[in-house]
Scaffold this active site. Structure first.
Site, PDB file in Angstrom:
ATOM      1  CE  LYS A 184     -10.867   3.820   5.499  1.00  0.00           C
ATOM      2  NZ  LYS A 184      -9.637   3.587   4.728  1.00  0.00           N
ATOM      3  CD  GLU A 204      -8.303   7.356   7.039  1.00  0.00           C
ATOM      4  OE1 GLU A 204      -8.543   6.216   6.610  1.00  0.00           O
ATOM      5  OE2 GLU A 204      -7.143   7.749   7.253  1.00  0.00           O
ATOM      6  CD  GLU A 213      -2.713  -0.860   2.700  1.00  0.00           C
ATOM      7  OE1 GLU A 213      -2.886   0.278   3.174  1.00  0.00           O
ATOM      8  OE2 GLU A 213      -3.163  -1.892   3.230  1.00  0.00           O
ATOM      9  CD  GLU A 228     -12.287   2.970   1.250  1.00  0.00           C
ATOM     10  OE1 GLU A 228     -13.028   2.388   2.055  1.00  0.00           O
ATOM     11  OE2 GLU A 228     -11.062   2.845   1.255  1.00  0.00           O
TER      12      GLU A 228
END
Length: 464
Positions: free
Chosen positions: A287, A293, A230, A284
């Site tokens: 999230k 985030e 990642e 996202e």
């Protein structure tokens, strides 16, 4: 989430050749079959205890999620858990069992040479990471790490590490310069120098990767390659995250891709490319936590890029880069009845959103079958990732480089903007499950962690 087949269409359109899943979603694995895309699947953290406590459970997991899909789906890697040593310290004691049980199941199926097994770890387990030559693992983790490294060495696998210069920069309180975190060119006197090795570091990423190599050396392991599972940069943040910006995200990921593809390697291992996955494919929006985030994605949910990567030295990236753009239009002189039949199919079974063609809408005029068919054909063509054969419609359509936009009717020429990339299912779906309930990454109820990381090592730089 878009349907798995639509996700795969996006991956193909962008010529993405590696992808990592945070679980082993059946619909996703079926959609990836015969795509040629190399796939890393994951044992989610919530399944780790069961797999690590029972050889039979691990064998069943491999049978269901790997053997039943291989080789049609080109599974190359199994990630066992995610950041277990820092996120689930109570599960540390069974992590090595889980690795061994999963590997044993692969051996039993004669797949151990084709599929590697490892576990992604957080870089926070490496202490005193600069200068890299002084780095070492948290000593409390030695009882887990030593047998783990022996396992990785004996099976020819990778040491998987999640590397986030964004967080290193944020936590440094100004000690780490932003340019150093973003791979921006530094003057020679601004480079960080390891006083023990005299190696010069021009970016945080290389320093973290070399810190992992030196930490393994501290435990007497020298030949296990580091794979970055990642890395990325958020494109938006809260008021206390001023450096989570679109420009910084673009700069980081563009420079990271060029750095990996140029096979620069690291100062300790020059010329050896570090296989790296970008976090993440989609933003996202559900999230929890900071705004950042929700904004690590390269794409929005409708398939449009969040930003166009700057890769002038390596070629173009992402299908709505205006260079080499193609469209699908009705052929001049095509039979009107055949055009009407094809238009009806595109707006019906083809699942194109043709609402823009209604009276009073921007693409109603000119009100003729050829103009309306061109809109629907182009929408379907881009929805399917401009795949071969998707601009034919029984011979009444043709590919063109001329943008058919006119007046307020804009043909965007990018995935998801013409027609619906989300609404409905593309024809000839071979997936039997929906991805409406994606895997959870660690403990979040994220919207799109089913398929989040792009392998960039062999990402083609040529636009379709």
């Amino acid at each position: 989430m878009p349907h798995p087949t639509q996700v795969v269409a996006l991956l193909k359109a962008q010529q993405i050749r590696h992808v990592r899943l945070f679980n082993a979603d059946r619909g996703m694995l079926l959609a990836l079959a015969n795509s040629g895309i190399k796939v890393a699947v994951s044992v989610p953290n919530e399944q780790l205890l069961a797999v690590g406590q029972s050889n039979a459970t691990a064998a069943n997991w491999v049978a269901q999620n790997v053997v039943s899909h291989y080789p049609a789906t080109n599974i190359t890697t199994i990630c066992v858990g995610s950041e277990v040593l820092s996120a689930l310290p109570n599960a540390a004691s069974i992590l090595n069992n889980a690795l061994k049980f999963i590997h044993s199941a692969l051996v039993a199926s004669n797949l151990d040479r084709q599929i590697k097994v490892s576990t992604p770890l957080a870089s926070s387990i490496i202490l005193d990471s600069f200068p890299p030559s002084q780095a070492f693992f948290n000593h409390t983790l030695k009882p887990v790490l030593v047998p783990m490294l022996k396992f990785l060495q004996s099976t020819g696998s990778y040491f998987m590490l999640n590397v986030y210069p964004y967080y290193d920069y944020m936590l440094s309180n100004g000690v780490i310069p932003l340019d150093y975190a973003l791979f921006r060119p530094l003057a020679a006197n601004k480079e960080a120098v390891d006083s023990n090795t005299l190696l010069h570091y021009t970016n945080v990423f290389d320093a973290m990767v070399d810190a992992a190599y030196f930490a393994m050396l501290d435990l007497n392991f020298t030949n296990i390659p580091v794979m970055v599972t990642e890395s990325g940069w958020p494109s938006q943040g809260d008021s206390d995250e001023p450096d989570a910006t679109l420009d910084n995200a673009n700069t980081y990921n563009s420079n990271l891709i060029k750095h990996v593809l140029n096979k620069t390697g690291t100062p300790k291992h020059p010329g050896i490319a570090v296989s790296t996955y970008i976090y993440e494919l989609y933003n996202e929006d559900n999230k929890p936590g900071h705004l950042s985030e929700k904004n690590w994605g390269l794409f929005n949910a409708n398939g449009t890029p969040v930003y166009i990567l700057r890769l002038t030295e390596s070629g173009s990236m992402f299908a709505n880069d205006t260079s080499n753009q193609t469209y699908c239009a009705a052929k001049d002189g095509a039979d009107s009845k055949m055009l009407q039949a094809a238009l009806d199919w595109a707006c019906g079974p083809g699942k194109v959103d043709c609402s823009a063609l209604l009276q009073g809408e921007p693409c109603y005029e000119p009100d003729n079958v050829a103009a309306h068919a061109t809109y629907a054909f182009d929408a379907y063509y881009h929805m399917m990732g401009r795949a071969p054969g998707t601009c034919d419609f029984n011979g009444v359509a043709t590919i063109t480089t001329t943008n058919p936009s006119h007046g307020s009717c804009v043909f965007s020429g990018s995935l998801g903007r013409n027609g619906t990339f989300l609404n409905g299912t593309a024809p000839a779906m071979d997936s039997t499950t929906s991805s409406a309930s994606p895997a959870r990454y660690l403990n979040n109820n994220a919207y799109s962690t089913m398929l989040t990381i792009l392998g960039i090592l062999v990402w083609s730089m040529n636009l379709l």
